[in-house]
Scaffold this motif. Structure first.
Motif, PDB file in Angstrom:
ATOM      1  N   LEU A  36       0.798  -1.223   0.000  1.00  0.00           N
ATOM      2  CA  LEU A  36       0.000   0.000   0.000  1.00  0.00           C
ATOM      3  C   LEU A  36       0.834   1.277   0.000  1.00  0.00           C
ATOM      4  O   LEU A  36       0.380   2.308  -0.510  1.00  0.00           O
ATOM      5  CB  LEU A  36      -0.940   0.010   1.216  1.00  0.00           C
ATOM      6  CG  LEU A  36      -1.980  -1.099   1.284  1.00  0.00           C
ATOM      7  CD1 LEU A  36      -2.801  -0.974   2.565  1.00  0.00           C
ATOM      8  CD2 LEU A  36      -2.895  -1.059   0.065  1.00  0.00           C
ATOM      9  N   LEU A  37       2.039   1.225   0.580  1.00  0.00           N
ATOM     10  CA  LEU A  37       2.819   2.446   0.759  1.00  0.00           C
ATOM     11  C   LEU A  37       4.115   2.473  -0.047  1.00  0.00           C
ATOM     12  O   LEU A  37       4.910   3.397   0.085  1.00  0.00           O
ATOM     13  CB  LEU A  37       3.115   2.654   2.248  1.00  0.00           C
ATOM     14  CG  LEU A  37       1.849   2.899   3.089  1.00  0.00           C
ATOM     15  CD1 LEU A  37       2.166   2.833   4.581  1.00  0.00           C
ATOM     16  CD2 LEU A  37       1.237   4.246   2.745  1.00  0.00           C
ATOM     17  N   GLY A  38       4.342   1.443  -0.867  1.00  0.00           N
ATOM     18  CA  GLY A  38       5.440   1.480  -1.820  1.00  0.00           C
ATOM     19  C   GLY A  38       6.829   1.224  -1.281  1.00  0.00           C
ATOM     20  O   GLY A  38       7.822   1.509  -1.964  1.00  0.00           O
ATOM     21  N   PHE A  39       6.967   0.675  -0.101  1.00  0.00           N
ATOM     22  CA  PHE A  39       8.283   0.339   0.433  1.00  0.00           C
ATOM     23  C   PHE A  39       8.798  -0.941  -0.243  1.00  0.00           C
ATOM     24  O   PHE A  39       8.017  -1.809  -0.639  1.00  0.00           O
ATOM     25  CB  PHE A  39       8.208   0.092   1.940  1.00  0.00           C
ATOM     26  CG  PHE A  39       8.145   1.343   2.776  1.00  0.00           C
ATOM     27  CD1 PHE A  39       9.041   1.545   3.813  1.00  0.00           C
ATOM     28  CD2 PHE A  39       7.189   2.319   2.536  1.00  0.00           C
ATOM     29  CE1 PHE A  39       8.993   2.686   4.596  1.00  0.00           C
ATOM     30  CE2 PHE A  39       7.118   3.463   3.313  1.00  0.00           C
ATOM     31  CZ  PHE A  39       8.030   3.657   4.347  1.00  0.00           C
ATOM     32  N   LEU A 222      15.136   5.399   5.693  1.00  0.00           N
ATOM     33  CA  LEU A 222      13.687   5.189   5.663  1.00  0.00           C
ATOM     34  C   LEU A 222      12.939   6.475   5.340  1.00  0.00           C
ATOM     35  O   LEU A 222      13.425   7.581   5.572  1.00  0.00           O
ATOM     36  CB  LEU A 222      13.203   4.643   7.009  1.00  0.00           C
ATOM     37  CG  LEU A 222      13.649   3.237   7.402  1.00  0.00           C
ATOM     38  CD1 LEU A 222      13.128   2.898   8.788  1.00  0.00           C
ATOM     39  CD2 LEU A 222      13.173   2.205   6.383  1.00  0.00           C
ATOM     40  N   ASP A 223      11.726   6.320   4.814  1.00  0.00           N
ATOM     41  CA  ASP A 223      10.830   7.452   4.572  1.00  0.00           C
ATOM     42  C   ASP A 223      10.133   7.782   5.892  1.00  0.00           C
ATOM     43  O   ASP A 223       9.048   7.285   6.180  1.00  0.00           O
ATOM     44  CB  ASP A 223       9.817   7.084   3.487  1.00  0.00           C
ATOM     45  CG  ASP A 223       8.823   8.196   3.218  1.00  0.00           C
ATOM     46  OD1 ASP A 223       9.018   9.311   3.742  1.00  0.00           O
ATOM     47  OD2 ASP A 223       7.836   7.947   2.487  1.00  0.00           O
ATOM     48  N   TRP A 224      10.750   8.633   6.697  1.00  0.00           N
ATOM     49  CA  TRP A 224      10.233   8.924   8.033  1.00  0.00           C
ATOM     50  C   TRP A 224       8.923   9.711   7.988  1.00  0.00           C
ATOM     51  O   TRP A 224       8.155   9.689   8.951  1.00  0.00           O
ATOM     52  CB  TRP A 224      11.285   9.676   8.841  1.00  0.00           C
ATOM     53  CG  TRP A 224      12.439   8.799   9.198  1.00  0.00           C
ATOM     54  CD1 TRP A 224      13.658   8.757   8.599  1.00  0.00           C
ATOM     55  CD2 TRP A 224      12.455   7.785  10.205  1.00  0.00           C
ATOM     56  NE1 TRP A 224      14.447   7.795   9.173  1.00  0.00           N
ATOM     57  CE2 TRP A 224      13.737   7.178  10.175  1.00  0.00           C
ATOM     58  CE3 TRP A 224      11.519   7.337  11.146  1.00  0.00           C
ATOM     59  CZ2 TRP A 224      14.103   6.151  11.033  1.00  0.00           C
ATOM     60  CZ3 TRP A 224      11.884   6.303  12.008  1.00  0.00           C
ATOM     61  CH2 TRP A 224      13.161   5.728  11.944  1.00  0.00           C
ATOM     62  N   ALA A 225       8.640  10.389   6.878  1.00  0.00           N
ATOM     63  CA  ALA A 225       7.368  11.102   6.743  1.00  0.00           C
ATOM     64  C   ALA A 225       6.192  10.128   6.717  1.00  0.00           C
ATOM     65  O   ALA A 225       5.051  10.508   7.013  1.00  0.00           O
ATOM     66  CB  ALA A 225       7.370  11.947   5.471  1.00  0.00           C
TER      67      ALA A 225
END
Length: 274
Positions: A36-39, A222-225
């Motif tokens: 869902l979030l593209g990681f 990591l994408d911390w946002a």
């Protein structure tokens, strides 16, 4: 904005499950981050450990205040698994992903079956709500209960041995370990379900932090946002999960947890074989 809403929603779902069942957070977090979030899978695993660690620690405080954490046995259980988890984690890098996925599914299915057998067994007259069926207090158990203020402590050797085995599986499969810790605490150490849920949060937090210590460089990218709002929603929802657990019988929680494990095991086995 869509990413933020998804992160908040997925975090709330993971936190609710973790707070109510003492497990399952990483099983919801990692797939949500990937699909869902593209990681990437590697990023999702690391981010999942961050989220599960902070959520578990927060939920642990709430369960501790309710008296549902067995600190002595839980600490032995958790600490004994740190080194095996690290060694198994190194071995996991050399195994094909389908093999690890299939192993995860089989272990989860085995744990679910054991939990269902205990949850549907006919309770004896002396069973308290949430305890495994047929476990009447022996003289030794009664003495242990009295010595610990009404809360029986597991044998230290058994707690350490079980924790070491769980740590190895946790390191190999790359999850927080609550989905294995809860059945182990119930079936191997004879914990009532609520005590198993609370104590498993301690085990999850230790395992997640130990795994993160091996991935320090990966966490910096990591994408911390996305990770921060996900974790914040999970922390808030975990409190509601504890309230759900306090209103539901231990046996019903066992059944819900076991059926969740069976569903996850089935889906993962299909994924490994496809």
């Amino acid at each position: 904005m869509t990413t933020l809403i998804l992160a908040l929603g997925c975090g709330a779902a993971a936190g609710l499950v973790l707070g109510a069942l003492g497990a399952g957070g990483s099983m919801l977090t990692v797939p949500a981050l990937v699909y869902l979030l593209g990681f990437t899978p590697a990023q999702a695993t690391t981010a999942g450990l961050v989220i599960v660690a902070v959520t578990s620690l927060t939920a642990l405080v709430t369960h501790s205040r309710a008296g549902d954490v067995r600190w002595k046995a839980g600490t032995l259980f958790a600490v004994a698994g740190i080194v095996p988890a690290a060694v198994a984690g190194l071995a996991a890098d050399r195994l094909p992903q389908p093999v690890l996925t299939a192993a995860f599914a089989l272990v989860a299915g085995f744990a679910a079956v054991r939990m269902l057998r205990a949850a549907f067994a006919k309770p004896s007259a002396s069973c308290e709500d949430g305890e495994s069926a047929g476990e009447g207090p022996s003289e030794a158990r009664t003495a242990t209960v009295a010595a610990s203020g009404g809360k029986p402590e597991a044998h230290p050797g058994k707690a350490a041995a079980t924790g070491a085995g769980l740590g190895a599986l946790t390191g190999l499969l790359g999850v927080g370990g609550g989905f294995l810790a809860v059945p182990a605490l119930v079936t191997r150490l004879a914990f009532p379900m609520r005590a198993a849920i609370g104590t498993s949060l301690l085990v999850i937090a230790v395992n997640a932090l130990a795994s993160l210590a091996m991935r320090g460089s990966a966490a910096s990218s990591l994408d911390w946002a996305t990770v921060v709002p996900f974790a914040a929603a999970a922390i808030l929802a975990a409190r509601d999960g504890r309230r759900v657990a306090s209103r539901v019988s231990g046996r019903l929680l066992q059944r819900a947890f076991a059926f969740m494990l069976l569903a996850v095991a089935g889906l993962m086995l299909i994924d490994a074989l496809s």
